[in-house]
Design a protein around this motif. Structure first.
Motif, PDB file in Angstrom:
ATOM      1  N   HIS A  79       1.882  -2.919  -7.343  1.00  0.00           N
ATOM      2  CA  HIS A  79       2.024  -4.279  -6.797  1.00  0.00           C
ATOM      3  C   HIS A  79       2.303  -4.256  -5.296  1.00  0.00           C
ATOM      4  O   HIS A  79       1.988  -5.217  -4.587  1.00  0.00           O
ATOM      5  CB  HIS A  79       3.154  -4.998  -7.536  1.00  0.00           C
ATOM      6  N   ASP A  83       2.132  -6.669  -1.971  1.00  0.00           N
ATOM      7  CA  ASP A  83       3.455  -7.253  -1.725  1.00  0.00           C
ATOM      8  C   ASP A  83       4.414  -6.079  -1.546  1.00  0.00           C
ATOM      9  O   ASP A  83       3.992  -4.918  -1.627  1.00  0.00           O
ATOM     10  CB  ASP A  83       3.844  -8.128  -2.935  1.00  0.00           C
ATOM     11  N   ASN A  85       7.610  -5.944  -3.204  1.00  0.00           N
ATOM     12  CA  ASN A  85       8.780  -6.221  -4.041  1.00  0.00           C
ATOM     13  C   ASN A  85       8.547  -5.916  -5.525  1.00  0.00           C
ATOM     14  O   ASN A  85       9.161  -6.551  -6.390  1.00  0.00           O
ATOM     15  CB  ASN A  85       9.210  -7.675  -3.868  1.00  0.00           C
ATOM     16  N   HIS A  89      10.289  -7.318  -9.272  1.00  0.00           N
ATOM     17  CA  HIS A  89       9.551  -7.909 -10.398  1.00  0.00           C
ATOM     18  C   HIS A  89       9.846  -7.148 -11.693  1.00  0.00           C
ATOM     19  O   HIS A  89      10.126  -7.750 -12.736  1.00  0.00           O
ATOM     20  CB  HIS A  89       8.043  -7.845 -10.150  1.00  0.00           C
TER      21      HIS A  89
HETATM   22 ZN    ZN Z   1       5.625  -9.717  -5.532  1.00  0.00          ZN
END
Ligand code: ZN
Length: 137
Positions: A79, A83, A85, A89
């Motif tokens: 991910h 992104d 982060n 998640h």
């Molecule tokens: Zn994210």
């Protein structure tokens, strides 16, 4: 059956942080007028979580350090191509974004060492929300 909802809004100041929302949740339960039922505490966020545990500063650091060990931000998560982060998640998915508490005789039931926390894992954020829904009679 009565259904009563309030949103708690808060801001966070660190990437990883525990925010104690116990008293704000208990105030919602008091305002709800529900004597017996349940209280859902739900964070409508994919990178935060809700937990119940002791408000002791050492333990709060232990919890955050354990989250970082289990879900290291610098792991090559897929991910993170789009992104930065993924750790938050995955942690939110596994810890859970909600907790449910009994409400008995007008009070939210929790252990002496069970305060309610929002777990911030992708802060700082100017606005985080927690939905508090009280259901009962
Ligand atoms: Zn994210």
């Amino acid at each position: 059956m009565k259904v009563y909802v309030e949103n708690i809004t808060l801001s966070t100041s660190k990437r990883f942080e525990l925010i104690d929302i116990t008293h704000r949740v208990e105030e919602v339960v008091a305002r709800s007028g529900v004597k017996n039922g349940i209280c859902l505490v739900f964070a409508p966020h994919a990178t935060a979580a809700i937990i119940a545990n002791e408000h002791e500063l050492g333990l709060m650091q232990d919890i955050l350090e354990t989250i970082k060990e289990f879900f290291p931000p610098n792991k090559p998560w897929k991910h993170n191509v789009i992104d930065d982060n993924a750790h938050a998640h995955v942690a939110s998915a596994l810890i859970g974004a909600d907790r449910v508490f009994p409400v008995i005789n007008g009070r939210l039931v929790r252990g002496t060492w069970q305060n309610i926390f929002l777990v911030e894992m992708d802060g700082p954020r100017t606005r985080r929300e927690v939905v508090v829904m009280v259901l009962g009679e």
